[in-house]
Structures are given as C-alpha cells and as structure tokens.
Design a protein around this motif. Structure first.
Motif, PDB file in Angstrom:
ATOM      1  N   ASP A 178       0.851  -1.190   0.000  1.00 29.35           N
ATOM      2  CA  ASP A 178       0.000   0.000   0.000  1.00 29.35           C
ATOM      3  C   ASP A 178       0.886   1.240   0.000  1.00 29.35           C
ATOM      4  O   ASP A 178       1.607   1.501   0.955  1.00 29.35           O
TER       5      ASP A 178
ATOM      6  N   THR B 139      -0.659   4.232  -0.829  1.00 31.79           N
ATOM      7  CA  THR B 139      -1.607   5.352  -0.763  1.00 31.79           C
ATOM      8  C   THR B 139      -1.826   5.847   0.653  1.00 31.79           C
ATOM      9  O   THR B 139      -2.365   6.937   0.851  1.00 31.79           O
TER      10      THR B 139
ATOM     11  N   PHE C 191      -4.466   2.043   4.002  1.00 34.11           N
ATOM     12  CA  PHE C 191      -4.449   0.963   4.984  1.00 34.11           C
ATOM     13  C   PHE C 191      -3.689   1.460   6.210  1.00 34.11           C
ATOM     14  O   PHE C 191      -2.455   1.504   6.218  1.00 34.11           O
TER      15      PHE C 191
ATOM     16  N   LYS D  26       6.318   2.386   1.367  1.00 30.80           N
ATOM     17  CA  LYS D  26       5.086   1.610   1.283  1.00 30.80           C
ATOM     18  C   LYS D  26       4.903   0.816   2.563  1.00 30.80           C
ATOM     19  O   LYS D  26       5.819   0.670   3.373  1.00 30.80           O
TER      20      LYS D  26
ATOM     21  N   PRO E 206      -6.684   1.110  -3.885  1.00 30.79           N
ATOM     22  CA  PRO E 206      -6.643  -0.339  -3.673  1.00 30.79           C
ATOM     23  C   PRO E 206      -8.025  -0.964  -3.848  1.00 30.79           C
ATOM     24  O   PRO E 206      -9.037  -0.442  -3.360  1.00 30.79           O
TER      25      PRO E 206
END
Length: 1438
Positions: free
Chosen positions: A758, A760, A763, A794, A870
C-alpha cells in the motif's frame, strides 16, 4: 417472441449538473509524505451530473501538477545561481527576443504564491454512478437540518412523471441512500395530456427553505424544508416529535399560479428563486398571449415577468413586482447576486437586466433586436454596432456579482459586465470572445472559482475563473468597456489561459518595475478574471447513425461499430469494438510460457560495506529478464531469457520443472524463483544462489500450487491447502522460514492468499503501540542499510482466506491480525471488520473436497489512473468475480475489542461483479494429459503507460474468459474482454524500452502486444474518437471496397429568388444576416486512414434525409448485381413554396491513383442517376435488386435501367410521412410518422405491392426492423416518445381480422428515441447454421442498445426474477422499475410489458450477495446457477 433490451452503453454527455458537498472528504496521505503531497490533500466539493437515466458523482480535487520533463534540470541550474543575481522575467524575455524593451503590462499575478498557483491543478475524480429506473429532469443541492451536524449537503433529483427524490450520502455503504420520494403524478395537472412539449424544471431556494418543481398547466409543486429548531417548535403538538425530527421537510403542496397568484400567469417559460429576501421569492417569466414571428404586427413584446413571495406558513403569495413589455423570444432567467439585486432575461437577440425597481437595461447582440421588439435599446457605436450573435441555445452564469459569462451554442465564451453606477447598474458591456469551450447544455458554478460547462453533444469542461490582482500601466485602463485578451483565431480554445480585466483601483503606486527604458510610469492595480481550463469529462454525444466496418488491429481483422456522433465542431466518428483492441508487435515462440511468464527488472547490486542495496525511487526501470515455464515435457520446463543487442531473445538458462512464480528480490538484485517443490534465490544471470526444498521430516510435501512474492516476503500455498511463509535477509542475501505461530496451528488450511503493498496510506491501523510506526505498520527491530534506503515508501500486508470462508488481513512483519470478516464467503455488498480472533482450523479427516463457492483467488491491487485506489478482487471456483473498493472507515469502534490491538480502518465496498461460465474437467482425472490441458485462472496486476503522460494500474484475468480489469479518473471499474479464446499466461513487459507492452501466451502462442493507440477505456465498450469538426447524419459501409460513405451536415446561408433570378431580400445592415438552413455533402472515407478520398456537394438548400447501400440489377458485372449508394434528399424553397426532393444513385469506382500519392488504391464517387421528385425523399432501401423510395405519401419500387435512369415498376399509397423502410427478401416494413407500421409484400409477376397487415393505431414510428429467432418473426418498432413495441403477424388469430391487423404483443418504455438501428446475426452454440437476428440501436442521448431474442424457457425464469427484483431490492431514489417501463395504453385492459425484459433491472441480480440470490431463486422455483447460466447466455454487445 420473448426479447431482452440490453443497454450496452448508457447515455453520453451531461444534461443536468449541480455542485454540492455530498461526500465527506477523506483523502489518505501516503506514509512520510513530501511537501507537495501534504499540500495536495484537498478536496473542494462534489459535482453530480445526469442525463437520461444515468447519474454520476465526481469529486473535484486540487493536487500538485506533475513536474514536466526538464524542469528538474532547470531547478538544478538555478540552484547554482547566487541568490539575488537571477534574471527577472522581463530580462529573460528581452534576452531571448532581442527587442530591447520589456512589456510590463503582461498579466502576472502579484501574489507571492505565483509558483504555487502554477504548480497546482484541479481534477475531477469519479466516485459513483447509477443507472436509474427513471428519466432525470433536474438535480439540485439542498441543505436540511442534518447538514448542521455533518456539514454535508443533500441531493434533490426530479424525474419525469413529476417525482422528487431526496438523497444523501451514507458512509456505511459508501453510496447514496434515499431519504424520501415525493410523487405528483396523480395531480390534476398531469391527468390531462394536452401538454406534450412540457418540460419540467427543478429550482431550489438559495437558502434551501424550499424546492419547486414545475408542473403542466402553469402549476408548481413546492416542497418546504425545515431549517431551524424554531420551525419544528411551531408544529402541532399532537405529532410525535421524534418523527418530526427524522423528517426534514413539511408537507408539500401544489401552487396553481393562475388561481393562487395571478390570473394572468399563463404559459410559463422559466422561473428562478431570488436571493436576499426574508421569504422565498420567485421570479416567473411567462407569455400570456403567445405569438410568433409572422404575427409581430399584431402581438409584440408579449412576455411578462412577475416576482412574488412564498409565505409557507400563511400560504399567501403576494406579487411584489411586475414587468411587462419584454420581447416575445425571451427564453431564460438568471438571478443576480443579492448585493446587486434583480434578474437577467436572456432572449434570442438581446440580454436584458431588470433591477428591483423594474427598470430595464438591454444589450442587443444583433440587428434583429430592434426589429422584433419596441424595447428601449442603447445607442451602440463602433464594433458593438456591427456585432452579430445568436443567443438561441446559449447558457449564462455569473462569475461574480458584476461579471457573467455567456456561452453560445458553438462554445464561444463572451464576458458581459453589469457596469455599476453607485448602487445601480448603468449599462451592460460585452467584450470580445475570450475562448471556445464545450457546446453548453448546462452550466453551474462549482465552489467559488470554478465553472462547469456541461455538454450533451460532446465533452464537458471544468473552467477556473478567479479574480487576481494585476499591476498595469495607466494607458491600459483607459478603455470604457471591460478589456479582454482576445486570442487569435487559431488559439481560441480554453486551454489557452485568458484574462478578463475588471475595474482598476484608484490608488496609484509606483514600483521599481515602473522604470522602463529610463522613464517612470504611473502604475495601478486592477482586478483580473483569469479563465483557464482545468479538466474535461469525455463524452461522444448523440448517435445519428450506425454501421459496421472491418478494422485492422495489427494483422487481425475485427468488426468495428462506427457511429456518427456529436454536433457541430464536436462532430466526428466514434469507433466501438467489443474487445479491448490490441495488436501483436512480435511473436516469441522461442520462450514458450504456456504455464506462466514473468518479466522482471533485475540489475547488478550496488555494494556498500558488503551489503547490497538499491536507491529508493528508481521504480521505472525497464525489465531485463523473462522467466517462462511450460507443462511439457513432463515434469515441466522453465526458461530464463534476456534480450540481446539485436532485439532478439536469448535463452540463458533452462531448468527442468514447472515454475509457480518469479519476482525480483533483495531490492531487484536477485530473482526469487518458486517451483512446485522448492524455493530458489537466483542471481541476475540465472545462476542459483540458494535453494530451499519444500520438505517436512525429509519427506516431500504436496506440490506448491500458488505463490505470492513481495520483497522481502514469500507466501506459498500447497495442494493440500497448507501454507508456507518465508522472509528474506538482505544482509545475507538469502531467505529463511518465518514463524507463523500467531496465525494458528501448523495444520491450518488456507484456500487463497496474497501480499499487498500500500503506497496510498489508506491501509492504516488505529491505536498502534509505540513499538509500531504511526501508520500502524510494524517497525523492524533491526535497522539495515536496505531498510533505511527504502523506508517510508510503502506498507506491506498479508491477505488470507480460510476454508470456512473467513478473510483475514495481517500486518507484516510481526503478523498481527487487524481485519477479519466472514461476509466474503457470500460476497456481501460491504465487508467490515467482525473483530473475530484468528479462525480455528477445520479437521482434515476426511480430506476436504473443493466446492463451487470456494474462493479460488484473492488479490488486493491498485486500480486507477492518476491516483490508483486499492481494490479487493475475489474469484470463486464457480466463476463469480467480485471487485471491492477499499474505503476509509470514518470512526473506530466505540468499545475496545479484545481481539484487536490496532484495528484496520478500512471497509470494502462492492463496485463490480461478473459471472463467467466456467467449464471444469473432472477433478478425479489426474493424468499427465489432463494436467497439461488444465486451464489456470489468475488475477495478475500490472502497470502500463499506453501513451506519454498516462499511467494505468490494472489487473488482467487469465483463463478461458480473459479480461482486462481497469479504471480511470473519470470512470468506475470496467471489465473488457481481451478477444482471445484462452490466455494461459500474462505479464507486463518493458524489455523493449516500452512501458505499454505485454507478454501474453494465448491460443495463438506467445506474443508481445500493445493496446491500439487512442483507445478510450472509460466507456463500457472500448472506443476511439475520430474528430472531424462537423456532424454527420448518415453513414453506410460499402462492403466491396471496404469504404465508408457519410453525409455531413453544416449550416449554409439561405435566400429566395424570383423568376428572374433576383434575390428577394438582402441584409440591410451589417448586424443583420441571412437565415441559415441545413446543407449536406457526401464524403467517401477510408476507415484505415480516415482520409476523404472523394465527395459530392449538394445544393446549398439541399439536405440528405436517407442513405443506404443497395444492391441493384446491372449489366456491368458478371453476377448481374452491384452495390450502389442510394440517397434521398429534401430541397428547401422557402416558407411559401412546397419542398421538393431528389433521389441520387452513386457508384464507388476505382480509378488510377496519382503516382505521387501515398494511397495504393484510389476510389471515386460516380453519380449514375439523379431523379427529381415533387416531394421530399425521406426513406430508401433495396428490395430484390430494386430500389424502394418514398416521396410524400407514396412508395415507389424502381429498377436501374442501363445504369443511368430509374424506371418505376410499382407504387403504393401509404400514410402521411414515411420515416423508415426495411426489407427482408420480398417483404417490406414501412414506418410512418402518423400511421405507425405497415407490413407489405412485393411480387414481380405482375409487379405489385400488397399490404399484408398494418397497425390500426396512430404512432409516430422512427425506426422499424425485423426480429426473428426459432422460426418466429416479430416486427420491432420505436416511436418518438421512446416506446419500443413488438408486433406479430398472425392471420390465424381472430383479433387480426384475417391477418389485416398487426397484433401488438408488447410495449416497453425505453425513455429515449431511437435514431438508427441495425440488424445483425446472432449465432447460438446449439444451432450455429441458422442464426438469430439481433438489433443494435443508436439513440438520441448517445446510448447504445441491443434487442436480444431470449429462449422461451429462459424468458419465463427471468420474467419471474423480474418481479422478485422489483419488489425485494432497494432501488436508488426509491423508484419503481416496473412503473417506469409501463406504457399508458387506452386500448388494452392491462399493460403489455411481459414480452420484453429489462437488462438494467436484471443486472442487479449479478451484484447481489449469494444468500440473497439463493433466497430469490428459491421463491421462483429455480436455482441460482440456472439463472446465472441464462444470464451469461445473453452474451456480449455483438
């Protein structure tokens, strides 16, 4: 016959738009964000657009613009310059141009945030879309009492048949939910049908005190909203107070303007709410005495404007202002700002401002304004007196309190300023055109600085119009009108930033920039409106005609649907293909890859203190190695290949055995290679560094069937559903087994699993302990050079699915459970954390057998374009694929959960679902041959760059239904077929220095392919637009030459002449122009290059009505028949003379091409025959080698004699106006604008047209076609109201009066008029020799529809399911799907809706959870699998 109406494409374009704060703005921030990313996390508002039956929600965001190439070099160069010695902008210009002076009057914002302003872009991002069971007639934003709590607006949508729905956003389901629906369809005003041209209008009070919906017969439905606690307190004490608080509105009522307000309020044109009043106040524009241009001597200036107040408590409506004497062509109202007051009236020839005292100030835009109205007009001089504009179809909006933009029907943007004189307006002033934008159908202010121009005929545009301060010289402020930067003709587009100057401030100040060439000038500040293009919303607009052609995707020939779309400058051709078009770049048979291919970017490691590492950020390196594997020869063969300097592939290593997976490892300095019985670490050249055999107590385990690799973790799943987990040690460059004790016992079983990176920041686990990082990801205990270099890029997660249907998400590397749900087993609409502990393992005796509802694949991967989101992909063994979008969870559970130390603040919302027909071999068959024939279905994520500046993240689904799973900024998830029968292996590959290449092993072998350039994947069918800057009305495909013949439409000046050829009227002033009429021309177009080979110009007053490619008898060919292009036209001769027409016969002939031309073959249009007619020729078709054409009230059958003249052989008197002709063998269908449809037969001995049957009821038929299947024939028609009917010719039925009457078997309200239709063959697997027919229809709103025959047994099941879905599914806006499709019919006792099925309604079944599907099918006496089999048998678009 039973049929299904399948909506292949929804309506295209924007007809209604509103701006509001609908969704809570939660933009996740990536881990360790940069300053640019921190600034970017800003969502402005939502934009909701609608057309016909589709509603789409977008979010407007401000984000940093991507840094162009070369800017970093410029920054580095500037960094070497000592501060204070850099050149100012004027010096740079002077040095480059060498003019010796600097223009200091250029529009430059003087704020210190100039760089920030330039580096920020505004974009629209798709949120949700719905196909509604109703036709939208208006959308508005309202605020209710709940808005005070959640700060969110509500959406008010009006529908045809007088319905109002109040919607709000629900964070629980991440979608719209219905608050209430209000219906007025039983009101007395709607019971009469004497207002067929009525169009309802939805308006909302600026303070959301009430909403109003116009009704026929001069009435308004008013829906009041509660705005304060005081309004609730005055309610009756008898009512339940809790119930009152839940209902945000008070009872609505219908306001009859004639009886309740004023008896003169007849024929309402437009109405608006005015701001700045204590009570809701409405301005109504109406015309009590209707008139027209020919009656201006008797009735002129017949439009009036009344302003009255709505007292919602006493129900009193006093008129507070009345304005009379407005021009008869007034068509729209625009409310001014409260500080200014008054309204603006838009007419065809002038713009009129009316202030609070009823004073009228007009601005004529052409010379007709003084001729059609006695309104006092100002004296214009100079260029204003010569201005020629037409305001029909224009839209206007205020940019601020004094400045408004008028967007003409061709997209030109004109600024108009209300020049103030104290507290009043002295005059209106218009500047030259600023730019050209979309052809407007709706316009709306978005936020404070943005304007959205919605277009129903092409792309829509989001513009930014913001005021900035500018420093100018005194001379530049001397113009009396609002100065504007007028672009040159070739730059008149909105992507050129234009400035509109307002008033200058009077306090002059001298700055250092005032010294130019040694002189000092007095410099002022003035306000500038800065207009620029921010974003566009793609659309193709209405479909005028359709035809199929043959397209070449590389070397493959595929059918392509060519549609003539758009209007005016937005016109052109839109090309649709059923599958995502790709072309093969090269064949790669040497590498094999029938069981898998992986293209890997690996490189030689960099060493520091003996440790390998890689610089973070080098994410766009090209692939260097290809790993491929085949099942033959047994036990399999794996290859490692690289590219040589000659672009050839060289296999460097061959390994016996089958590869399960491969990926770059240790910072892309090694290859992690998983085989069926071992995990290996390879060097970049393929040599083995480490091998871990999959053994237990020196005994071989079951084969590895799946693996997931995510540096530095490796997951394997074996055939007995056991799991293995490994972790890499960068210091040693090797891997080791990882402890899995937190996940349960060693005997735990898992159906599927995968890792997910992830980037972004979505999460995130809440309440993480101090030993964890702020975003909930475990921090490793030891720090190495590798982890330091890659830190913050990430987060990594592990997704597992257990046999009992539980999905779990674990953190890495410490393996703590943060998410668990059992709802995935039945594919529920929303997946939320159930806060259960790790699921217990099931007993393994006897061994578990695979089941249909087992989850075979689970994957979390990003999907999208600029900001990928996602998505969770779930594929079941039965063939059900469901896609969920990961959404942020607003609030954590109120009580701490013992099973979670840090829950994951994410929920998954289902956004797409597809059922595939899966054919599986017997599981008991374990032979080698069966293993080689086995088809593997995998979900493979990829990132591609099909064109420069565009990066797409998607997923490819391999197997016997290969599909691309994609999403863009402007669309939701799209599932496009790849066009292959089967795909065994897939990988994105950049080995040849191209980020848009893919390696694919299909039924044709291994090949390297790429997408066709210019493809739009945002639509349900892959499409490509060919701009032509003009509209086309008709389109045919000439099969013998593979060319297209199209008739274009343009505007030509029209005038009339006397018998001596003298012009009867000429313009007598420079601002008065000739009238215009439609004019056509033919173009012969090559579909390969889209160049015009030849053409034919008709007269300036002649337009094409019909065109078809007809086979006619001729003596010039051996077969005695040849294709000709038949054209029917209309010749306009003015109002006092009847129109004429003509029939043209063209032939496409090959000519010798010019030696200097690049075209290998050249064709021309050869006019064979022109036959004049006394009336317009409105329809043509071919019939057994003859030409059938209409002329007025007659049908003629004619033969082509000697290829030079038409000879009549038969005729028939028909209705009033023939709209369409269709033939089948010797049978003919005639569609009429009044007399509905006739069924006619043609006989040749003697020549005669015989009427077999006709419809006795009157309908305006626009399209007619034959529909046949299973030895049954039906006649399908569409009328101008969008009603689809199916007729049956049955002489044995007593109701047919011995076959004289066509029997109407079904009626279906399709909500939009069909403009064209095609009959194509549909072959079913059971009987491929005898095809069925299938209709492809293009509609006026841009939608594409198919009419598909359905087998009788399937139709009965789907009809029962129809009723279940109508009753048991909560539809958006609480609309009734059955009532929407019912057609009012006075000749039958009950509606005729059982003969055709609604695809949009049945599509809900595929997206329902499995338990709901079983419940519905149980109630209708069938099974879920049977219904899904019927559903998949419908097939694709064609």
């Amino acid at each position: 016959m039973q049929a299904l109406r399948q909506e292949i494409l929804p309506a295209s374009g924007v007809e209604f738009v509103t701006s509001l704060h609908l969704t809570p703005y939660v933009l996740p921030t990536p881990p360790n964000p940069s300053a640019r990313q921190e600034f970017a996390a800003r969502a402005l508002c939502n934009v909701v657009v609608a057309r016909s039956n589709i509603l789409r929600i977008f979010e407007v965001r401000e984000e940093p613009a991507p840094v162009p190439e070369g800017v970093e070099d410029e920054r580095e160069r500037r960094g070497k310059v000592r501060r204070g010695t850099e050149a100012v902008e004027g010096e740079v210009e002077m040095d480059e141009q060498g003019e010796g002076f600097v223009n200091m009057g250029a529009a430059k914002p003087t704020s210190q945030n100039d760089n920030a302003y330039a580096n920020i872009r505004t974009r629209m991002y798709f949120i949700r879309e719905h196909r509604l069971h109703g036709t939208v007639t208006g959308i508005e934003s309202v605020k209710i009492m709940s808005t005070l709590e959640d700060k969110l607006d509500r959406l008010l949508v009006s529908f045809k048949d007088a319905k109002l729905a109040l919607l709000e956003w629900s964070t629980a389901i991440h979608d719209l939910i219905t608050v209430s629906i209000h219906t007025y369809e039983r009101a007395p005003q709607l019971m009469s049908v004497d207002a067929p041209l009525f169009r309802s209008q939805l308006r909302v009070d600026p303070l959301s005190r009430c909403a109003a919906l116009s009704l026929p017969n001069d009435a308004i439905a008013v829906l009041p909203f509660y705005q304060s606690q005081a309004e609730l307190d005055v309610m009756d004490q008898d009512q339940d107070q809790a119930q009152i608080r839940d209902v945000p509105y008070s009872p609505s009522f219908i306001l009859d303007l004639i009886t309740d307000v004023d008896e003169r309020l007849h024929n309402v044109i437009d109405y608006v709410f005015l701001p700045g009043f204590n009570n809701p106040t409405i301005a109504v524009l109406f015309q009590p005495q209707q008139t027209c241009t020919g009656r201006l001597k008797e009735f002129k200036d017949t439009v009036k404007l009344f302003i009255f107040t709505l007292d919602l408590v006493t129900r009193a409506y006093p008129v507070i202002n009345a304005v009379e004497g407005l021009p008869y062509d007034s068509n729209a109202l625009l409310a001014c700002d409260a500080s200014m007051g008054g309204v603006v009236v838009l007419t065809s020839n002038a713009i009129i401002y009316i202030d609070r005292t009823a004073r009228k100030i007009a601005l004529p835009v052409n010379g007709w304004a003084s001729r059609v109205s006695d309104l006092a007009l100002p004296d214009l001089s100079g260029h204003e007196a010569d201005r020629v504009m037409h305001l029909e179809g224009s839209r206007c909006i205020f940019a601020d309190e004094h400045m408004m933009f008028v967007v003409l029907r061709d997209g030109l943007v004109y600024p108009v300023e209300l020049v103030p004189d104290g507290r009043t307006v002295s005059r209106l002033s218009m500047a030259p055109a600023l730019a050209q934008t979309a052809i407007p159908s709706a316009i709306r202010k978005v936020g404070d600085e943005y304007i959205f121009v919605g277009s129903a005929v092409g792309p829509s545009a989001l513009l930014k119009a913001s005021r900035v301060e500018e420093i100018i010289t005194e001379e530049m402020d001397s113009s009396p009108s609002p100065a504007a930067v007028v672009p040159s003709a070739d730059k008149m587009d909105v992507d050129e930033e234009e400035d509109l100057y307002g008033e200058s401030t009077q306090n002059a100040m001298v700055t250092s920039n005032g010294h130019v060439n040694g002189s000092t000038e007095n410099v002022k500040k003035r306000s500038v409106i800065h207009l620029s293009l921010c974003d566009t919303l793609p659309a193709h607009g209405p479909i005028a005609d359709l035809t199929f052609s043959i397209a070449k995707n590389g070397d493959r020939s595929v059918p392509e649907l060519v549609a003539a779309t758009g209007t005016g400058l937005m016109g052109g051709f839109t090309l649709f293909q059923r599958d995502l078009p790709t072309r093969v770049k090269r064949k790669l048979h040497a590498i094999g890859g029938g069981r898998g291919m992986w293209a890997l970017p690996v490189r030689q490691p960099l060493k520091a203190n003996g440790v390998s590492y890689e610089k973070a950020g080098s994410q766009m390196e090209n692939d260097t190695v290809i790993v491929s594997t085949d099942a033959t020869p047994s036990p399999g063969l794996s290859r490692i290949a690289t590219r040589t300097a000659k672009t050839d592939i060289t296999i460097t290593t061959r390994i016996p055995g089958t590869t399960i997976g491969a990926a770059p490892f240790f910072g892309r300095t090694a290859i992690l290679h998983v085989m069926t019985n071992a995990i290996r670490v390879l060097e970049p050249d393929g040599t083995e560094r480490q091998i871990i055999k999959d053994l237990e107590n020196q005994m071989s385990r079951p084969k590895i069937r799946f693996c997931s690799i995510c540096d530095p973790f490796v997951l394997i799943l074996r055939e007995d559903d056991s799991l293995g987990l490994f972790i890499g040690e960068p210091e040693r460059g090797k891997i080791r087994r990882k402890d899995m004790s937190p996940m349960g016992e060693k005997t735990s079983r898992y159906l599927a699993g995968s890792f997910f990176n992830d980037s972004t920041g979505l999460f995130q686990a809440q309440g993480a302990s101090r030993s964890q990082s702020a975003n909930g990801v475990d921090t490793p205990a030891t720090t190495t050079l590798q982890t330091v270099l890659n830190s913050g890029s990430k987060t990594q997660w592990l997704i597992l699915v257990r046999p009992q249907g539980v999905m779990e998400i674990w953190t890495l590397p410490k393996l703590s459970l943060v998410f668990s749900t059992i709802a995935i087993a039945t594919l529920q609409s929303v997946l939320v954390d159930s806060f259960d502990p790790p699921a217990a393992s099931l007993p393994q005796a006897p061994p578990r057998k695979p089941q249909d509802l087992d989850i075979e694949q689970v994957l979390v991967a990003p999907l999208g374009e600029s900001s990928p989101t996602p998505h969770l992909f779930v594929f079941m063994r039965s063939g059900q694929l469901s896609i969920y979008e990961a959404c942020h969870l607003d609030q954590a559970p109120e009580e701490p959960q013992p099973a979670r130390s840090s829950p994951l603040m994410v929920q998954f919302v289902k956004v797409a679902s597809r059922a595939f027909a899966i054919q599986r071999a017997e599981e008991t068959e374990k032979t080698i041959l069966a293993e080689q024939k086995k088809i593997f279905r995998h979900l493979i994520p990829f990132v591609t760059s099909p064109s420069p500046g565009v990066v797409l993240s998607g997923v490819f689904f391999t197997g016997d239904h290969p599909s691309w799973l994609l999403a863009t900024d402007k669309s939701g998830v799209r599932i496009h077929s790849s066009g292959h029968n089967v795909v065994h292996a897939f990988t994105a590959c950049s080995l040849w220095e191209s980020k848009g290449d893919f390696l694919l092993y299909s039924d044709e072998g291994p090949s390297l392919l790429e997408w066709m350039p210019g493809i739009q994947i945002a639509t349900d069918l892959p499409s490509r637009f060919v701009p032509r800057s003009q509209a086309y009305s008709h389109l045919v495909y000439e099969s013998s030459t593979s060319l297209l013949v199209a008739s274009s439409v343009r505007q030509a000046k029209f005038t009339t002449y006397d018998d001596d050829g003298n012009c009867l009227w000429e313009p007598d002033a420079p601002n008065v122009t000739y009238p215009v009429c439609d004019c056509s021309s033919l173009e012969l177009i090559s579909p390969e290059t889209w160049t015009v080979m030849d053409g034919y110009e008709f007269s300036p007053n002649e337009s094409v009505n019909a065109m078809d490619c007809v086979p006619l008898e001729t003596m010039s060919t051996e077969t005695g028949s040849k294709n000709f292009i038949a054209v029917g036209t209309t010749i306009n001769r003015g109002e006092d003379l009847a129109v004429k027409g003509a029939t043209y016969i063209f032939e496409v002939v090959e000519v010798v091409s010019d030696p200097g031309s690049s075209a290998k073959r050249l064709y021309k249009l050869n006019l064979r025959c022109r036959d004049e007619a006394k009336g317009p020729v409105t329809a043509v078709c071919g019939l057994n080698g003859y030409l059938v054409s209409s002329m007025g009230q007659k049908i003629y059958v004619r033969a082509l004699d000697l290829d030079e003249r038409l000879v009549g052989v038969a005729f028939l008197d028909v209705g009033l106006y023939v709209t369409c002709l269709r033939s089948l063998k010797n049978l003919l269908l005639i569609g009429d604008s009044v007399k509905s449809v006739w069924f006619v037969a043609f006989q040749e001995d003697p020549y005669k047209l015989v009427v077999l049957a006709k419809d006795i009821h009157h309908h305006c038929v626009t399209s007619v076609n034959f529909l046949f299947a299973d030895n049954r024939l039906s006649i399908a028609t569409d009328d101008e109201d969008g009603i689809f009917r199916m007729y049956e010719y049955n002489p044995h039925d007593p109701e047919s009066k011995d076959g004289q009457i066509l029997l109407c078997r079904t009626e279906f309200h399709a909500q939009v008029q069909t403009s064209t239709s095609l009959a194509i063959a549909r072959r079913v697997k059971e009987d491929p020799a005898l095809p069925q027919s299938k209709l492809i229809c293009g509609c006026a709103d841009g939608s594409l529809v198919a009419i598909v025959p359905i087998e009788e047994s399937s139709a009965k099941r789907l009809q029962l399911l129809h009723g279940q879905l109508t009753r048991n599914v909560q539809h958006v806006a609480a609309l009734n799907p059955r009532a929407f499709r019912i057609v009012r019919n006075d000749y039958f006792s009950k509606p005729l809706i059982k003969g055709i099925l609604d695809y949009n309604l049945l599509a809900h079944f595929e997206a329902l959870p499995i338990d709901r599907q079983n419940e519905m099918t149980r109630q209708i006496g069938t099974e879920r699998t049977t219904i899904l089999r019927d559903w998949t048998a419908i097939g694709g678009a064609w």
